[in-house]
Design a protein around this motif. Structure first.
Motif, PDB file in Angstrom:
ATOM      1  N   GLN A 172      -6.049  -3.371   1.281  1.00 47.01           N
ATOM      2  CA  GLN A 172      -5.128  -4.367   0.624  1.00 47.01           C
ATOM      3  C   GLN A 172      -5.476  -5.766   0.810  1.00 47.01           C
ATOM      4  O   GLN A 172      -5.831  -6.281   1.961  1.00 47.01           O
ATOM      5  CB  GLN A 172      -3.606  -4.026   1.223  1.00 47.01           C
ATOM      6  CG  GLN A 172      -2.631  -4.780   0.578  1.00 47.01           C
ATOM      7  CD  GLN A 172      -1.326  -4.681   1.530  1.00 47.01           C
ATOM      8  OE1 GLN A 172      -1.083  -5.370   2.333  1.00 47.01           O
ATOM      9  NE2 GLN A 172      -0.625  -3.712   1.207  1.00 47.01           N
ATOM     10  N   TRP A 207       5.602 -11.070  -2.074  1.00 48.39           N
ATOM     11  CA  TRP A 207       5.192 -10.586  -3.328  1.00 48.39           C
ATOM     12  C   TRP A 207       4.358  -9.496  -3.239  1.00 48.39           C
ATOM     13  O   TRP A 207       3.319  -9.472  -2.362  1.00 48.39           O
ATOM     14  CB  TRP A 207       4.988 -11.554  -4.147  1.00 48.39           C
ATOM     15  CG  TRP A 207       6.100 -12.716  -4.659  1.00 48.39           C
ATOM     16  CD1 TRP A 207       6.388 -13.931  -3.869  1.00 48.39           C
ATOM     17  CD2 TRP A 207       6.805 -12.857  -5.963  1.00 48.39           C
ATOM     18  NE1 TRP A 207       7.534 -14.187  -4.538  1.00 48.39           N
ATOM     19  CE2 TRP A 207       7.732 -13.700  -5.767  1.00 48.39           C
ATOM     20  CE3 TRP A 207       6.820 -11.929  -6.829  1.00 48.39           C
ATOM     21  CZ2 TRP A 207       8.759 -14.039  -6.703  1.00 48.39           C
ATOM     22  CZ3 TRP A 207       7.683 -12.263  -8.104  1.00 48.39           C
ATOM     23  CH2 TRP A 207       8.661 -13.433  -7.800  1.00 48.39           C
ATOM     24  N   TRP A 208       4.467  -8.401  -4.022  1.00 51.80           N
ATOM     25  CA  TRP A 208       3.638  -7.270  -3.798  1.00 51.80           C
ATOM     26  C   TRP A 208       2.928  -7.123  -5.278  1.00 51.80           C
ATOM     27  O   TRP A 208       3.625  -7.053  -6.574  1.00 51.80           O
ATOM     28  CB  TRP A 208       4.355  -5.961  -3.731  1.00 51.80           C
ATOM     29  CG  TRP A 208       5.007  -5.949  -2.383  1.00 51.80           C
ATOM     30  CD1 TRP A 208       6.195  -6.654  -1.970  1.00 51.80           C
ATOM     31  CD2 TRP A 208       4.558  -5.666  -0.854  1.00 51.80           C
ATOM     32  NE1 TRP A 208       6.800  -6.455  -0.745  1.00 51.80           N
ATOM     33  CE2 TRP A 208       5.289  -5.747  -0.009  1.00 51.80           C
ATOM     34  CE3 TRP A 208       3.142  -5.283  -0.798  1.00 51.80           C
ATOM     35  CZ2 TRP A 208       5.284  -5.712   1.284  1.00 51.80           C
ATOM     36  CZ3 TRP A 208       3.153  -4.880   0.595  1.00 51.80           C
ATOM     37  CH2 TRP A 208       4.117  -5.059   1.607  1.00 51.80           C
ATOM     38  N   PRO A 253       1.220  -4.169  -7.380  1.00 45.63           N
ATOM     39  CA  PRO A 253       1.202  -2.531  -7.219  1.00 45.63           C
ATOM     40  C   PRO A 253      -0.081  -2.107  -7.725  1.00 45.63           C
ATOM     41  O   PRO A 253      -0.716  -1.351  -7.080  1.00 45.63           O
ATOM     42  CB  PRO A 253       2.432  -2.038  -8.079  1.00 45.63           C
ATOM     43  CG  PRO A 253       3.366  -3.067  -8.210  1.00 45.63           C
ATOM     44  CD  PRO A 253       2.663  -4.450  -8.120  1.00 45.63           C
ATOM     45  N   TYR A 270       9.455  -7.158  -4.418  1.00 45.30           N
ATOM     46  CA  TYR A 270       9.768  -5.826  -3.684  1.00 45.30           C
ATOM     47  C   TYR A 270       8.527  -4.966  -4.109  1.00 45.30           C
ATOM     48  O   TYR A 270       7.898  -5.227  -4.751  1.00 45.30           O
ATOM     49  CB  TYR A 270      11.129  -5.550  -3.997  1.00 45.30           C
ATOM     50  CG  TYR A 270      11.272  -5.100  -5.642  1.00 45.30           C
ATOM     51  CD1 TYR A 270      10.713  -4.061  -6.429  1.00 45.30           C
ATOM     52  CD2 TYR A 270      11.620  -6.321  -6.540  1.00 45.30           C
ATOM     53  CE1 TYR A 270      10.739  -3.798  -7.563  1.00 45.30           C
ATOM     54  CE2 TYR A 270      11.497  -5.979  -7.867  1.00 45.30           C
ATOM     55  CZ  TYR A 270      11.040  -4.734  -8.346  1.00 45.30           C
ATOM     56  OH  TYR A 270      11.136  -4.504  -9.808  1.00 45.30           O
ATOM     57  N   LEU A 271       8.749  -4.090  -3.052  1.00 43.18           N
ATOM     58  CA  LEU A 271       7.500  -3.050  -3.107  1.00 43.18           C
ATOM     59  C   LEU A 271       8.429  -1.823  -4.119  1.00 43.18           C
ATOM     60  O   LEU A 271       9.136  -1.013  -3.576  1.00 43.18           O
ATOM     61  CB  LEU A 271       6.996  -2.332  -1.816  1.00 43.18           C
ATOM     62  CG  LEU A 271       6.038  -1.607  -1.684  1.00 43.18           C
ATOM     63  CD1 LEU A 271       4.829  -2.263  -2.338  1.00 43.18           C
ATOM     64  CD2 LEU A 271       5.749  -1.193  -0.600  1.00 43.18           C
ATOM     65  N   VAL A 304       5.063   3.281  -5.356  1.00 44.55           N
ATOM     66  CA  VAL A 304       3.860   2.891  -4.928  1.00 44.55           C
ATOM     67  C   VAL A 304       3.722   2.768  -3.372  1.00 44.55           C
ATOM     68  O   VAL A 304       4.480   2.402  -2.590  1.00 44.55           O
ATOM     69  CB  VAL A 304       3.677   1.033  -5.233  1.00 44.55           C
ATOM     70  CG1 VAL A 304       2.500   0.503  -4.635  1.00 44.55           C
ATOM     71  CG2 VAL A 304       4.004   0.751  -6.701  1.00 44.55           C
ATOM     72  N   THR A 305       2.663   3.535  -3.103  1.00 37.50           N
ATOM     73  CA  THR A 305       2.433   4.038  -1.629  1.00 37.50           C
ATOM     74  C   THR A 305       1.101   2.967  -1.263  1.00 37.50           C
ATOM     75  O   THR A 305       1.101   2.596  -0.112  1.00 37.50           O
ATOM     76  CB  THR A 305       2.136   5.368  -1.579  1.00 37.50           C
ATOM     77  OG1 THR A 305       0.951   5.552  -2.257  1.00 37.50           O
ATOM     78  CG2 THR A 305       3.272   6.139  -1.751  1.00 37.50           C
ATOM     79  N   PRO A 354      -0.042  -0.649  -2.250  1.00 44.10           N
ATOM     80  CA  PRO A 354      -0.063  -1.767  -2.993  1.00 44.10           C
ATOM     81  C   PRO A 354      -1.499  -2.510  -2.625  1.00 44.10           C
ATOM     82  O   PRO A 354      -2.028  -2.371  -1.983  1.00 44.10           O
ATOM     83  CB  PRO A 354       1.110  -2.401  -2.381  1.00 44.10           C
ATOM     84  CG  PRO A 354       1.153  -2.148  -0.954  1.00 44.10           C
ATOM     85  CD  PRO A 354       0.886  -0.499  -1.159  1.00 44.10           C
ATOM     86  N   CYS A 386      -0.676  -8.128  -0.824  1.00 45.45           N
ATOM     87  CA  CYS A 386       0.619  -8.606  -0.370  1.00 45.45           C
ATOM     88  C   CYS A 386       0.432 -10.129  -0.223  1.00 45.45           C
ATOM     89  O   CYS A 386      -0.534 -10.651   0.290  1.00 45.45           O
ATOM     90  CB  CYS A 386       0.962  -7.988   0.925  1.00 45.45           C
ATOM     91  SG  CYS A 386       2.458  -8.653   1.733  1.00 45.45           S
TER      92      CYS A 386
END
Length: 207
Positions: free
Chosen positions: A48, A128-129, A131, A140-141, A145-146, A148, A151
């Motif tokens: 990530q 902020w995410w 995906p 928001y997540l 989504v597991t 992302p 971030c």
């Protein structure tokens, strides 16, 4: 009894700041799709992506403005900041990226330490995410989504009363009023258009 904590941020006149330029490395990406492709390659190696950005306020005619970097060729705007290194804290990473993007070169030139202005990283404004490897990011997540891909955290940065900025010659520094940003996703994107709302709980003092 309701206790209210006063959160204020000083905004000094844009005319207090000297803006110069510096020769910087070439922009890594010529287009958004190239950036997303590079991000996907990095994700395969590092996982990530963690990025930080800063909201720097000034004022013109007693109205708060946000400092944005605009690409010289095109209408792309962004907050100063960028990717932080593995093991680096968000505050350390943001200070490093602000210095890289906006601080003048030191006496040793581009390979030496920069003259970092006395800015202070303040509170976290939003997270902020991303995906997928797409342009859209969300405050928001999404529940499905597991893993992302990015971030991004946006912090308030308190500027000194005056200082000198040096901006890469690939960008220009622009001061955009809050009323221009507000809900203007078509021009600035969702995260920048949300900044006036994020700042609404603070008291911006135009000094």
């Amino acid at each position: 009894q309701i206790l209210e904590m006063a959160h204020t941020v000083n905004a000094y006149p844009m005319s207090n700041y000297t803006i110069g330029s510096k020769n910087d490395q070439q922009s890594k990406d010529s287009a958004v799709q190239a950036r997303l492709s590079r991000m996907e390659e990095q994700y395969e190696r590092e996982g990530q992506r963690r990025t930080v950005e800063g909201v720097l306020l000034v004022h013109q005619h007693k109205h708060p403005h946000v400092l944005l970097l605009q690409m010289q060729a095109g209408s792309f705007f962004k907050l100063p900041g960028g990717k932080i290194k593995p093991g680096e804290s968000e505050i350390e990473g943001l200070k490093r990226k602000l210095a890289s993007k906006m601080a003048p070169e030191g006496p040793d030139g581009p390979d030496g330490p920069v003259e970092q202005p006395a800015w202070e990283v303040g509170e976290l404004l939003s997270t902020w995410w991303r995906p997928n490897f797409e342009q859209h990011m969300y405050p928001y997540l999404p529940v499905h989504v597991t893993k992302p891909k990015e971030c991004r955290k946006i912090y308030l940065v308190h500027l000194p009363e005056n200082c000198t900025f040096a901006i890469s010659n690939h960008y220009k520094l622009v001061a955009v009023p809050l009323y221009e940003l507000y809900e203007n996703q078509a021009r600035y994107g969702a995260s920048l258009a949300s900044i006036p709302l994020l700042l609404a709980r603070l008291q911006a003092v135009c000094v």
